[in-house]
Design a protein around this motif. Structure first.
Motif, short mmCIF file in Angstrom:
data_model
loop_
_atom_site.label_atom_id
_atom_site.label_comp_id
_atom_site.label_asym_id
_atom_site.label_seq_id
_atom_site.Cartn_x
_atom_site.Cartn_y
_atom_site.Cartn_z
N ILE A 153 -33.03 47.52 -52.75
CA ILE A 153 -33.62 48.12 -51.61
C ILE A 153 -32.68 48.93 -50.66
CG2 ILE A 153 -35.13 47.82 -49.62
CD1 ILE A 153 -36.62 45.46 -51.00
N VAL A 154 -32.82 50.17 -50.63
CA VAL A 154 -31.95 50.99 -49.74
C VAL A 154 -32.65 51.35 -48.45
CG1 VAL A 154 -30.30 53.16 -49.46
CG2 VAL A 154 -30.26 51.86 -51.72
N ASP A 155 -32.44 50.53 -47.40
CA ASP A 155 -32.82 50.86 -46.06
C ASP A 155 -32.10 51.67 -45.12
OD1 ASP A 155 -34.45 50.64 -43.55
OD2 ASP A 155 -35.02 48.54 -44.14
N LEU A 156 -32.55 52.73 -44.87
CA LEU A 156 -31.72 53.60 -43.87
C LEU A 156 -32.30 54.31 -42.80
CD1 LEU A 156 -29.57 56.03 -46.39
CD2 LEU A 156 -29.09 53.68 -45.64
N ASP A 157 -33.58 53.40 -42.51
CA ASP A 157 -34.08 53.59 -41.12
C ASP A 157 -33.14 53.22 -40.16
OD1 ASP A 157 -37.42 53.51 -40.25
OD2 ASP A 157 -36.22 52.27 -38.97
N VAL A 158 -33.26 53.62 -38.95
CA VAL A 158 -32.52 53.26 -37.84
C VAL A 158 -32.38 51.82 -37.57
CG1 VAL A 158 -33.64 53.95 -35.77
CG2 VAL A 158 -31.43 54.18 -35.81
N HIS A 159 -33.39 51.08 -37.69
CA HIS A 159 -33.72 49.89 -37.29
C HIS A 159 -33.55 48.83 -38.58
CE1 HIS A 159 -36.68 52.25 -34.71
NE2 HIS A 159 -35.75 51.52 -33.79
N GLN A 160 -33.01 47.80 -38.35
CA GLN A 160 -32.77 46.66 -39.53
C GLN A 160 -33.97 46.34 -40.09
OE1 GLN A 160 -32.27 42.73 -39.25
NE2 GLN A 160 -30.48 42.68 -40.60
N GLY A 161 -33.91 46.30 -41.42
CA GLY A 161 -34.95 45.86 -42.41
C GLY A 161 -35.29 44.33 -42.05
N ASN A 162 -35.60 43.90 -40.98
CA ASN A 162 -35.44 42.39 -40.94
C ASN A 162 -36.44 41.65 -41.65
OD1 ASN A 162 -37.32 43.34 -38.99
ND2 ASN A 162 -37.09 42.09 -37.56
N GLY A 163 -37.67 42.03 -41.76
CA GLY A 163 -38.57 41.17 -42.45
C GLY A 163 -38.13 41.35 -44.01
N MET A 179 -28.68 49.74 -43.42
CA MET A 179 -27.54 50.53 -42.64
C MET A 179 -28.38 50.94 -41.20
SD MET A 179 -24.83 53.40 -43.93
CE MET A 179 -24.70 54.91 -43.08
N HIS A 180 -28.02 50.48 -40.22
CA HIS A 180 -29.02 50.80 -39.10
C HIS A 180 -27.95 50.71 -37.78
CE1 HIS A 180 -28.47 46.41 -40.04
NE2 HIS A 180 -28.16 46.25 -38.97
N GLY A 181 -28.87 51.12 -36.67
CA GLY A 181 -28.07 51.08 -35.40
C GLY A 181 -27.73 49.51 -34.93
N LYS A 182 -26.66 49.19 -34.36
CA LYS A 182 -26.15 48.17 -34.16
C LYS A 182 -27.01 47.49 -32.74
CE LYS A 182 -21.78 47.48 -33.98
NZ LYS A 182 -20.26 47.46 -33.37
N SER A 183 -27.23 48.22 -31.76
CA SER A 183 -27.93 48.00 -30.54
C SER A 183 -29.45 48.19 -30.64
CB SER A 183 -27.37 48.52 -29.43
OG SER A 183 -27.13 50.04 -29.58
N ASN A 184 -29.89 48.73 -31.62
CA ASN A 184 -31.60 48.96 -31.70
C ASN A 184 -32.02 47.66 -32.05
OD1 ASN A 184 -30.60 52.06 -32.80
ND2 ASN A 184 -32.52 51.58 -31.81
N TYR A 185 -33.51 47.70 -31.82
CA TYR A 185 -34.31 46.81 -32.36
C TYR A 185 -34.13 46.50 -33.69
CZ TYR A 185 -38.95 44.52 -33.49
OH TYR A 185 -39.85 43.65 -34.18
N PRO A 186 -34.24 45.44 -34.25
CA PRO A 186 -34.62 44.03 -33.69
C PRO A 186 -33.15 43.45 -33.16
CG PRO A 186 -34.31 43.71 -36.04
CD PRO A 186 -34.38 45.22 -35.85
N PHE A 187 -33.40 42.86 -31.78
CA PHE A 187 -32.12 42.62 -31.10
C PHE A 187 -31.66 41.28 -31.75
CE2 PHE A 187 -34.79 45.23 -28.26
CZ PHE A 187 -33.75 46.36 -28.33
N LYS A 188 -32.37 40.47 -32.44
CA LYS A 188 -31.85 39.44 -33.48
C LYS A 188 -31.92 39.81 -34.50
CE LYS A 188 -32.46 34.65 -34.38
NZ LYS A 188 -32.70 34.82 -35.82
N LYS A 189 -31.06 40.04 -35.33
CA LYS A 189 -30.84 40.59 -36.58
C LYS A 189 -31.06 39.34 -37.69
CE LYS A 189 -29.80 45.22 -35.45
NZ LYS A 189 -29.84 45.13 -33.90
#
Length: 300
Positions: A153-163, A179-189
Motif C-alpha cells: 500500500i503506497v499512501d501518498l496522501d498528505v495525512h498519515q494512513g493511521n488506520g 509518506m505524509h506531512g510531519k505536522s499534519n493530522y493525525p497528531f499521534k501517528k
C-alpha cells in the motif's frame, strides 16, 4: 480499458458550510467525460458487497453498530460526518468499488475509484471522514480469494494512513508505506511499516527526490504482486488541510512516477483518490483528473 468505480451516492449531502468538498465526486467524472479522457464505458457501478468482505478487516461489532446506527455519540463525532443510513450505505458501496476495481486491475494493469482512500478507518473505529478502510478491505479480499499474496500500500496522501497502519500492524503479507506531512493530522501517528514524515513546505523537487529514491527500492525488497496507490491531492500548497509546498505539476509528476513504475514492473495497481481540500474546487478536480489522464496515457 481503464475501469473506474463511480456511483451517484458518492456525493453525499452535508450541512451548509461543511469543510469536506463532497461536490468533487460529481464534478470529477463530469470533467473526465467532458474533456474526452473517459467515456461512459470506462465507468462501472459498485454495489453493496457481502458483509463478510468488510468484517474480514473490521471488527464485526463496530461494523454492525454502523449499520444499525447504534454507534455511541463520541465515536460518531470523530467520523466528522453526520451519521445516517445513507452515509453508511455510501461507505459500503465505496468499498465495493475498490474491491471490483482491484479485480479489474488484475485484468487490465490498473483500475480506479472516484472515491475511496479512507485510510483513517481503524479495525474498530472511524475518524476524519473515514468509516471503512476501502483499500484494506480490497487487499484482504484479494488475499482471501488467492488473487494476490504480497500487497504493497503506497499512501501518498498528505495525512498519515493511521488506520491502515493499525489494521496491518502484525501482518507481514501487507506492507504499509505512508509518506505524509510531519505536522499534519493525525497528531499521534501510528507505525506504518515505512513512514516518511515531511517538513512543512516540502517542494516538488524535495518530494520527488525522496519518492524516487524510496519506491523502487521498496518494491525490490518487498516483491509485491499487487499495489494499492492512495493518491491524495492534498499535498498541493493551496490545500487547506495540508502543509506541504507542492505545485499541481509536481503532484502530477508524483502520479506519473508511481504509475509508470507499476507499469514498467508489470505490477497491477488500484488507485483510490484520497483527500483534496483546496479552497478552489477547480484545483481539486484538475489535480485528481491528472491521475486519470496519466492512467490512460501510461497504460492504454
Amino acid at each position: 480499458m481503464l475501469k473506474i468505480a463511480y456511483h451517484p451516492i458518492y456525493k453525499h449531502p452535508l450541512p451548509v458550510g461543511h469543510r469536506f468538498p463532497m461536490e468533487k465526486y460529481e464534478l470529477l467524472p463530469q470533467q473526465l467525460l467532458h474533456e474526452g479522457t473517459c467515456t461512459n464505458d470506462n465507468f462501472f457501478d459498485p454495489e453493496k458487497p457481502n458483509d463478510k468482505y468488510i468484517v474480514a478487516v473490521h471488527d464485526p461489532e463496530y461494523y454492525y453498530e454502523l449499520v444499525n446506527l447504534t454507534l455511541d455519540q463520541r465515536a460518531a463525532r470523530k467520523i466528522g460526518f453526520p451519521l445516517s443510513r445513507v452515509l453508511v450505505e455510501r461507505e459500503v458501496i465505496i468499498a465495493d468499488g475498490t474491491i471490483k476495481a482491484s479485480e479489474y486491475a488484475l485484468k487490465y494493469g490498473i483500475a480506479m475509484n472516484i472515491a475511496g482512500g479512507t485510510h483513517h478507518a481503524y479495525t474498530n473505529r472511524g475518524e476524519a471522514f473515514c468509516l471503512l478502510n476501502d483499500q484494506a478491505i480490497g487487499a484482504r479480499y484479494l488475499q482471501n480469494k488467492r488473487l494476490a499474496n504480497k500487497v504493497l500500500i503506497v499512501d501518498l496522501d498528505v495525512h498519515q494512513g493511521n488506520g491502515t497502519a493499525e489494521i496491518f500492524q502484525n501482518d507481514d503479507t501487507v506492507f504499509t508505506f505512508s509518506m505524509h506531512g510531519k505536522s499534519n493530522y493525525p497528531f499521534k501517528k501510528e507505525l506504518s511499516d515505512l513512514d516518511i514524515a515531511l517538513d512543512n513546505d516540502t517542494n516538488d523537487d524535495m518530494y520527488l527526490n525522496i519518492l524516487k529514491d524510496t519506491l523502487p527500492k521498496l518494491i525490490d525488497e518487498q516483491q509485491p504482486d499487487f499495489i494499492y496507490y492512495l493518491c491524495g491531492v492534498d499535498v498541493i500548497s493551496s490545500d487547506k488541510l495540508g502543509k506541504l509546498g507542492m505545485t499541481i505539476e509536481g503532484c502530477k509528476a508524483r502520479d506519473r512516477f508511481v504509475l509508470q513504475t507499476c507499469k514498467n514492473l508489470k505490477i497491477p495497481v488500484m488507485c483510490s483518490m484520497g483527500g483534496g481540500y483546496s479552497a478552489d474546487i477547480k484545483i481539486i478536480v484538475d489535480a485528481h483528473a491528472n491521475t486519470f489522464r496519466l492512467a490512460q496515457e501510461i497504460f492504454f
